[in-house]
Design a protein around this motif. Structure first.
Motif, PDB file in Angstrom:
ATOM      1  N   MET A 177      41.896  17.349  85.828  1.00 41.07           N
ATOM      2  CA  MET A 177      40.831  17.620  84.884  1.00 41.07           C
ATOM      3  C   MET A 177      40.278  18.929  84.832  1.00 41.07           C
ATOM      4  O   MET A 177      40.062  19.623  83.725  1.00 41.07           O
ATOM      5  CB  MET A 177      39.587  16.592  85.000  1.00 41.07           C
ATOM      6  CG  MET A 177      40.082  15.049  84.889  1.00 41.07           C
ATOM      7  SD  MET A 177      38.682  14.062  84.305  1.00 41.07           S
ATOM      8  CE  MET A 177      38.870  13.084  85.694  1.00 41.07           C
ATOM      9  N   MET A 178      40.032  19.598  86.068  1.00 47.08           N
ATOM     10  CA  MET A 178      39.632  20.944  86.237  1.00 47.08           C
ATOM     11  C   MET A 178      40.622  21.840  85.664  1.00 47.08           C
ATOM     12  O   MET A 178      40.262  22.918  84.930  1.00 47.08           O
ATOM     13  CB  MET A 178      39.090  21.096  87.452  1.00 47.08           C
ATOM     14  CG  MET A 178      37.906  20.103  88.104  1.00 47.08           C
ATOM     15  SD  MET A 178      36.865  21.204  89.013  1.00 47.08           S
ATOM     16  CE  MET A 178      35.551  19.797  89.153  1.00 47.08           C
ATOM     17  N   GLU A 179      41.937  21.624  86.015  1.00 48.80           N
ATOM     18  CA  GLU A 179      43.044  22.627  85.545  1.00 48.80           C
ATOM     19  C   GLU A 179      43.166  22.659  84.065  1.00 48.80           C
ATOM     20  O   GLU A 179      43.450  23.818  83.652  1.00 48.80           O
ATOM     21  CB  GLU A 179      44.195  22.022  86.158  1.00 48.80           C
ATOM     22  CG  GLU A 179      44.664  22.538  87.514  1.00 48.80           C
ATOM     23  CD  GLU A 179      45.677  22.009  88.221  1.00 48.80           C
ATOM     24  OE1 GLU A 179      45.946  21.928  89.430  1.00 48.80           O
ATOM     25  OE2 GLU A 179      46.813  21.379  87.535  1.00 48.80           O
ATOM     26  N   PRO A 181      41.373  21.092  80.469  1.00 43.27           N
ATOM     27  CA  PRO A 181      40.611  19.918  79.697  1.00 43.27           C
ATOM     28  C   PRO A 181      41.488  19.224  78.882  1.00 43.27           C
ATOM     29  O   PRO A 181      41.020  18.040  78.638  1.00 43.27           O
ATOM     30  CB  PRO A 181      39.944  20.779  78.651  1.00 43.27           C
ATOM     31  CG  PRO A 181      40.161  22.328  79.376  1.00 43.27           C
ATOM     32  CD  PRO A 181      41.190  22.535  80.052  1.00 43.27           C
ATOM     33  N   ILE A 184      41.629  15.607  80.456  1.00 43.99           N
ATOM     34  CA  ILE A 184      40.665  14.798  80.605  1.00 43.99           C
ATOM     35  C   ILE A 184      40.710  13.456  80.129  1.00 43.99           C
ATOM     36  O   ILE A 184      40.332  12.353  80.874  1.00 43.99           O
ATOM     37  CB  ILE A 184      39.410  15.755  80.256  1.00 43.99           C
ATOM     38  CG1 ILE A 184      39.094  16.565  80.884  1.00 43.99           C
ATOM     39  CG2 ILE A 184      38.032  14.648  80.091  1.00 43.99           C
ATOM     40  CD1 ILE A 184      37.848  17.515  80.414  1.00 43.99           C
TER      41      ILE A 184
ATOM     42  N   MET B 177      32.510  17.268  79.575  1.00 40.31           N
ATOM     43  CA  MET B 177      33.558  17.661  80.371  1.00 40.31           C
ATOM     44  C   MET B 177      34.359  18.513  80.036  1.00 40.31           C
ATOM     45  O   MET B 177      34.975  19.720  80.773  1.00 40.31           O
ATOM     46  CB  MET B 177      34.358  16.222  80.872  1.00 40.31           C
ATOM     47  CG  MET B 177      33.773  15.322  81.735  1.00 40.31           C
ATOM     48  SD  MET B 177      34.832  14.181  82.359  1.00 40.31           S
ATOM     49  CE  MET B 177      34.220  12.644  81.634  1.00 40.31           C
ATOM     50  N   ASP B 180      32.765  22.293  79.999  1.00 44.44           N
ATOM     51  CA  ASP B 180      32.789  23.031  81.255  1.00 44.44           C
ATOM     52  C   ASP B 180      33.203  22.195  82.380  1.00 44.44           C
ATOM     53  O   ASP B 180      32.604  21.137  82.722  1.00 44.44           O
ATOM     54  CB  ASP B 180      31.250  23.477  81.536  1.00 44.44           C
ATOM     55  CG  ASP B 180      30.682  24.113  82.861  1.00 44.44           C
ATOM     56  OD1 ASP B 180      31.943  24.391  83.514  1.00 44.44           O
ATOM     57  OD2 ASP B 180      29.673  24.731  82.843  1.00 44.44           O
ATOM     58  N   PRO B 181      34.070  22.606  83.171  1.00 39.16           N
ATOM     59  CA  PRO B 181      34.812  21.974  84.157  1.00 39.16           C
ATOM     60  C   PRO B 181      33.857  21.395  85.145  1.00 39.16           C
ATOM     61  O   PRO B 181      33.919  20.531  85.872  1.00 39.16           O
ATOM     62  CB  PRO B 181      35.802  22.845  84.632  1.00 39.16           C
ATOM     63  CG  PRO B 181      36.261  23.858  83.765  1.00 39.16           C
ATOM     64  CD  PRO B 181      34.775  24.015  83.115  1.00 39.16           C
ATOM     65  N   ARG B 182      32.772  22.409  85.625  1.00 42.28           N
ATOM     66  CA  ARG B 182      31.862  21.932  86.415  1.00 42.28           C
ATOM     67  C   ARG B 182      30.926  20.589  86.044  1.00 42.28           C
ATOM     68  O   ARG B 182      30.478  20.016  87.072  1.00 42.28           O
ATOM     69  CB  ARG B 182      30.809  23.279  86.713  1.00 42.28           C
ATOM     70  CG  ARG B 182      31.255  24.461  87.300  1.00 42.28           C
ATOM     71  CD  ARG B 182      30.276  25.444  87.134  1.00 42.28           C
ATOM     72  NE  ARG B 182      30.111  25.816  85.794  1.00 42.28           N
ATOM     73  CZ  ARG B 182      29.330  26.947  85.606  1.00 42.28           C
ATOM     74  NH1 ARG B 182      28.642  27.385  86.241  1.00 42.28           N
ATOM     75  NH2 ARG B 182      29.316  27.155  84.194  1.00 42.28           N
ATOM     76  N   ILE B 184      32.461  17.988  85.047  1.00 44.80           N
ATOM     77  CA  ILE B 184      33.412  16.950  85.271  1.00 44.80           C
ATOM     78  C   ILE B 184      32.839  15.741  86.441  1.00 44.80           C
ATOM     79  O   ILE B 184      32.935  14.530  86.180  1.00 44.80           O
ATOM     80  CB  ILE B 184      34.857  17.322  85.640  1.00 44.80           C
ATOM     81  CG1 ILE B 184      35.654  17.995  84.430  1.00 44.80           C
ATOM     82  CG2 ILE B 184      35.855  16.245  86.132  1.00 44.80           C
ATOM     83  CD1 ILE B 184      36.768  18.616  84.497  1.00 44.80           C
TER      84      ILE B 184
END
Lengths: 243, 243
Positions: A177-179, A181, A184, B177, B180-182, B184
């Protein structure tokens, strides 16, 4: 008089057997739902995805059948000791099995929403988790059908590995998910798939506990072994899952 | 002989009342767990977050007490008709309540993992969902304590709005989410919080169904009203949640 008594005992035994049979059939059905749901996700098989939800009404009908027969047995036959515990366990296990069917259907309904991840995601942790949960469920259903307390105790202490695989998969999904969006949406569905699988494993454990109690009259400790030390450490972290 | 019979009936009634009392106490406890867990999340209150899990052992002990007393009642008193249905319902409801306590504890354990979202997240959908679920749970527990079939039917048809709020919250969280990946990590915890709340609502509905059956001898339809048309449409989308 003797004949009359024998006749009564036979019908009573038949009814007990029939209740056991209903719950065993439920067990077989929800095992199939679970297998199809997992196959639908890991093989991205649309046909398999339709099968689990299609079996829901049959599972629900069997749960009601079990309840009606169980209550009739309690009312008219007043079973004692291990028979009584078996009837109560059957009533409770039919509730567990109905939940397992629900979770399997929920997994199946998410199966095709995972597609956007494409080939990037290996499903290897999910495959392993699916295999273990299916095996535990199968053995719990067998223990139930055979009134096998020893096998029930084995199932009860077997799901440590499921918890560890869940944690692995949780971390893998957060990374995805971080890699990007766009991952997600599909990753959230996979998170719920993993959580539902974990809960199917929990219900297999519940069933094992009920079988053990019904057969032996003793309860297994209320705290079953959960996760290894490694899993406990992982769960202490801020970014991992919790229940 | 007459005295003896009267004496027996009284003890039987006392035992039934005692079983009812155990389940009502469980209901009160898990209501408190649910309230504290929701407060812990929406007010970011660390003390409240500790309370729900701390009550788990008491809830588990009451479930076992209910099972032992229920089985003894079935064995020694052979209750009939509505008394029998009440005993079976009490055994099943204690299982539902135990699950509610579990879900509440899971919510509480996630409460402080949501903090990184800070003031950006309003919790308004979660607050509304929490209020509704608590209300449904409270009314289900009351219907159970008062054997009130009419109230049970009301609870059973009331959780449409919970489903809709869940869908709203799901979409809000996915947006966060993506921004901003932070977000998540904390958002995943909130997703599970919302899902667990929804499941508490489901168990309140189950309890209502069991009360209705125990009191009237009739079962509510197997398909309860779920979600409005709006919620159904929303759930058909690819990016929304499913079960």
């Amino acid at each position: 008089m003797v004949n009359e008594a024998a006749h009564t005992i036979t019908r009573y035994d038949q009814e007990l057997e029939s209740l056991r049979g209903i719950v065993a059939r439920m067990g077989g059905l929800v095992e199939r739902q679970t297998a199809q749901a997992i196959a639908a996700v890991v093989n991205q098989n649309e046909e398999a995805a339709l099968e689990a939800p299609a079996l829901d009404p049959e599972v629900d009908a069997l749960e009601r059948e079990a309840e009606i027969l169980g209550i009739r047995l309690l009312a008219l036959r007043a079973p004692m000791a291990s028979d009584l515990r078996m009837v109560v366990a059957a009533l409770k296990m039919s509730g567990d099995l109905e939940r397992v069917g629900d979770y399997a259907s929920s997994i199946a309904r998410r199966a095709m929403k995972v597609e956007p991840l494409g080939g990037a995601f290996s499903f290897s942790a999910l495959r392993a988790m699916g295999r273990l949960v299916q095996e535990n469920l199968h053995r719990a259903v067998e223990a139930m059908a055979d009134s096998d307390a020893e096998r029930a105790r084995e199932v009860w202490s077997a799901d440590t590995v499921v918890d560890e695989l869940y944690t692995t998969m949780f971390r893998e999904l957060v990374t995805y998910m971080m890699e990007d969006p766009r991952n997600i949406g599909p990753c959230i569905h996979l998170l719920f798939v993993a959580k539902n699988l974990e809960r199917i494993g929990d219900h297999a454990t519940n069933i094992a506990e009920r079988v053990y109690y019904a057969v032996t009259g003793d309860m297994l400790p209320s705290e079953r072994p959960r996760g290894g030390e490694a899993a406990k450490d992982a769960n202490a972290g801020d970014d991992t899952d919790e229940d």
